[in-house]
Design a protein around this motif. Structure first.
Motif, PDB file in Angstrom:
ATOM      1  N   LEU A 202    -106.308  -2.687  44.370  1.00 47.68           N
ATOM      2  CA  LEU A 202    -106.210  -2.137  43.023  1.00 47.68           C
ATOM      3  C   LEU A 202    -104.769  -1.865  42.615  1.00 47.68           C
ATOM      4  CD1 LEU A 202    -109.139   0.451  43.154  1.00 47.68           C
ATOM      5  CD2 LEU A 202    -109.072  -1.635  41.773  1.00 47.68           C
ATOM      6  N   ASP A 203    -103.921  -1.480  43.566  1.00 43.66           N
ATOM      7  CA  ASP A 203    -102.548  -1.082  43.235  1.00 43.66           C
ATOM      8  C   ASP A 203    -101.635  -1.400  44.415  1.00 43.66           C
ATOM      9  OD1 ASP A 203    -100.265  -0.019  42.216  1.00 43.66           O
ATOM     10  OD2 ASP A 203    -101.001   2.040  42.028  1.00 43.66           O
ATOM     11  N   SER A 204    -101.148  -2.632  44.463  1.00 48.38           N
ATOM     12  CA  SER A 204    -100.315  -3.061  45.589  1.00 48.38           C
ATOM     13  C   SER A 204     -98.907  -2.483  45.518  1.00 48.38           C
ATOM     14  CB  SER A 204    -100.236  -4.590  45.635  1.00 48.38           C
ATOM     15  OG  SER A 204     -99.652  -5.094  44.443  1.00 48.38           O
ATOM     16  N   ASN A 205     -98.536  -1.869  44.390  1.00 42.38           N
ATOM     17  CA  ASN A 205     -97.201  -1.292  44.242  1.00 42.38           C
ATOM     18  C   ASN A 205     -97.175   0.206  44.527  1.00 42.38           C
ATOM     19  OD1 ASN A 205     -95.985  -3.759  43.412  1.00 42.38           O
ATOM     20  ND2 ASN A 205     -96.805  -3.471  41.350  1.00 42.38           N
ATOM     21  N   ASN A 206     -98.240   0.728  45.093  1.00 36.58           N
ATOM     22  CA  ASN A 206     -98.340   2.160  45.369  1.00 36.58           C
ATOM     23  C   ASN A 206     -97.888   2.423  46.802  1.00 36.58           C
ATOM     24  OD1 ASN A 206     -99.273   4.805  45.980  1.00 36.58           O
ATOM     25  ND2 ASN A 206    -100.788   4.650  44.335  1.00 36.58           N
ATOM     26  N   ALA A 207     -96.765   3.118  46.961  1.00 38.98           N
ATOM     27  CA  ALA A 207     -96.227   3.390  48.291  1.00 38.98           C
ATOM     28  C   ALA A 207     -97.176   4.241  49.125  1.00 38.98           C
ATOM     29  CB  ALA A 207     -94.874   4.087  48.170  1.00 38.98           C
ATOM     30  N   ASN A 208     -97.931   5.142  48.468  1.00 35.66           N
ATOM     31  CA  ASN A 208     -98.908   5.957  49.192  1.00 35.66           C
ATOM     32  C   ASN A 208     -99.952   5.093  49.889  1.00 35.66           C
ATOM     33  OD1 ASN A 208     -98.675   8.982  48.936  1.00 35.66           O
ATOM     34  ND2 ASN A 208     -98.393   8.400  46.801  1.00 35.66           N
ATOM     35  N   VAL A 209    -100.374   4.042  49.212  1.00 35.56           N
ATOM     36  CA  VAL A 209    -101.371   3.140  49.788  1.00 35.56           C
ATOM     37  C   VAL A 209    -100.841   2.533  51.081  1.00 35.56           C
ATOM     38  CG1 VAL A 209    -102.624   0.982  49.461  1.00 35.56           C
ATOM     39  CG2 VAL A 209    -102.446   2.604  47.578  1.00 35.56           C
ATOM     40  N   HIS A 210     -99.661   1.966  51.028  1.00 36.70           N
ATOM     41  CA  HIS A 210     -99.112   1.270  52.197  1.00 36.70           C
ATOM     42  C   HIS A 210     -98.790   2.240  53.339  1.00 36.70           C
ATOM     43  CE1 HIS A 210     -98.843  -2.587  50.127  1.00 36.70           C
ATOM     44  NE2 HIS A 210     -98.416  -1.929  49.081  1.00 36.70           N
ATOM     45  N   TYR A 211     -98.304   3.428  53.005  1.00 34.56           N
ATOM     46  CA  TYR A 211     -97.975   4.400  54.046  1.00 34.56           C
ATOM     47  C   TYR A 211     -99.224   4.827  54.823  1.00 34.56           C
ATOM     48  CZ  TYR A 211     -96.070   8.564  56.295  1.00 34.56           C
ATOM     49  OH  TYR A 211     -95.687   9.503  57.224  1.00 34.56           O
TER      50      TYR A 211
ATOM     51  N   VAL B 100     -93.143  -1.996  53.718  1.00 34.16           N
ATOM     52  CA  VAL B 100     -93.453  -2.050  52.282  1.00 34.16           C
ATOM     53  C   VAL B 100     -93.361  -0.650  51.673  1.00 34.16           C
ATOM     54  CG1 VAL B 100     -95.202  -2.603  50.553  1.00 34.16           C
ATOM     55  CG2 VAL B 100     -94.909  -4.089  52.537  1.00 34.16           C
ATOM     56  N   ALA B 101     -93.925   0.354  52.370  1.00 39.37           N
ATOM     57  CA  ALA B 101     -93.920   1.725  51.843  1.00 39.37           C
ATOM     58  C   ALA B 101     -92.500   2.237  51.660  1.00 39.37           C
ATOM     59  CB  ALA B 101     -94.701   2.647  52.777  1.00 39.37           C
ATOM     60  N   TYR B 102     -91.648   2.030  52.668  1.00 42.75           N
ATOM     61  CA  TYR B 102     -90.284   2.544  52.571  1.00 42.75           C
ATOM     62  C   TYR B 102     -89.453   1.746  51.581  1.00 42.75           C
ATOM     63  CZ  TYR B 102     -91.478   5.525  56.496  1.00 42.75           C
ATOM     64  OH  TYR B 102     -92.078   6.481  57.291  1.00 42.75           O
ATOM     65  N   ALA B 103     -89.740   0.451  51.445  1.00 42.44           N
ATOM     66  CA  ALA B 103     -89.041  -0.348  50.436  1.00 42.44           C
ATOM     67  C   ALA B 103     -89.386   0.134  49.030  1.00 42.44           C
ATOM     68  CB  ALA B 103     -89.403  -1.824  50.590  1.00 42.44           C
TER      69      ALA B 103
END
Length: 248
Positions: A162-171, A192-195
């Protein structure tokens, strides 16, 4: 004898009517978690309401004391106020986080006599707004904290779609991968999260202690090849020595 048979028939009919009423009372959706689309006020999508609209509920029922689980507006504690907030805003992110922390702290999926369990709160929020990635992130975080990393990965991968640009998701996806010892995927999610600017170092520290951290490989952009411009029109078209001469 006839009277007994008639009485038995009426008893059967009454029982069937009672069970029918009970099934309807659980909600037209058929879910034991009730219908998230009906409330005496709202419900509203938390993401698109104005600060003034939120204040109507938050100034009374989602005070700092309630959010931090210190106290509520009654002697029953913060549960009733969290219930009220989530009935009006089923996808209220901070209220969901507080309800999740309440359940984890009390080691009870339905702490303090609240109306619905935390699992039901996630269910209601996801049915209310299936496109809200943060609801799935919070759900995934709860699954991580309750020792269900495989289920957390499923939920967080849905959030990533749904939201690949969400750092919370990747973290948080990286944390779940780490718990399952899928270190390559955890490292990829961490990068990805830290980037994307995620501020907490916890995932990176976990990977370092496990000897699995690697700095991301810098991407080197290749220079565009130089294009040599011909000095004349004749130079731009070179004859092919193998070409068959055109007929006169």
């Amino acid at each position: 004898m006839m009277r007994r048979q008639v009485a038995a028939i009426w008893a059967t009919l009454l029982c069937s009517m009672v069970f029918s009423d009970l099934s309807q009372a659980q909600g037209q959706t058929g879910s034991p978690c009730g219908d998230p689309f009906r409330n005496h006020y709202g419900p509203y999508d938390y993401r698109v309401t104005t600060p003034q609209q939120r204040a109507i509920v938050e100034n009374v029922h989602f005070t700092p004391a309630v959010e931090s689980l210190r106290a509520g507006n009654t002697s029953m504690g913060p549960g009733g106020d969290l219930d009220y907030t989530l009935n009006v805003y089923p996808n209220h992110h901070r209220a969901l986080m507080s309800m999740m922390k309440f359940a984890v702290r009390e080691r009870n999926a339905r702490p303090g006599g609240v109306q619905f369990s935390i699992e039901c709160r996630f269910d209601r929020a996801e049915r209310f707004r299936p496109d809200d990635a943060m609801v799935k992130v919070i759900h995934g975080l709860y699954l991580i904290q309750t020792g269900k990393p495989a289920d957390a990965i499923t939920k967080l991968e849905q959030a990533r779609e749904l939201d690949s640009n969400n750092a919370n998701v990747h973290y948080n996806l990286g944390l779940a991968y780490f718990d399952l010892k899928k270190f390559d995927q955890a490292l990829e999610s961490a990068h990805v999260a830290y980037a994307q600017g995620f501020p907490l170092p916890g995932l990176r520290d976990k990977l370092r202690r496990a000897g699995k951290w690697r700095d991301p490989v810098p991407v080197v952009e290749s220079a565009s090849p130089e294009v040599t411009m011909p000095e004349s029109v004749e130079d731009a078209v070179q004859p092919d020595p193998q070409a068959t001469p055109a007929a006169d």
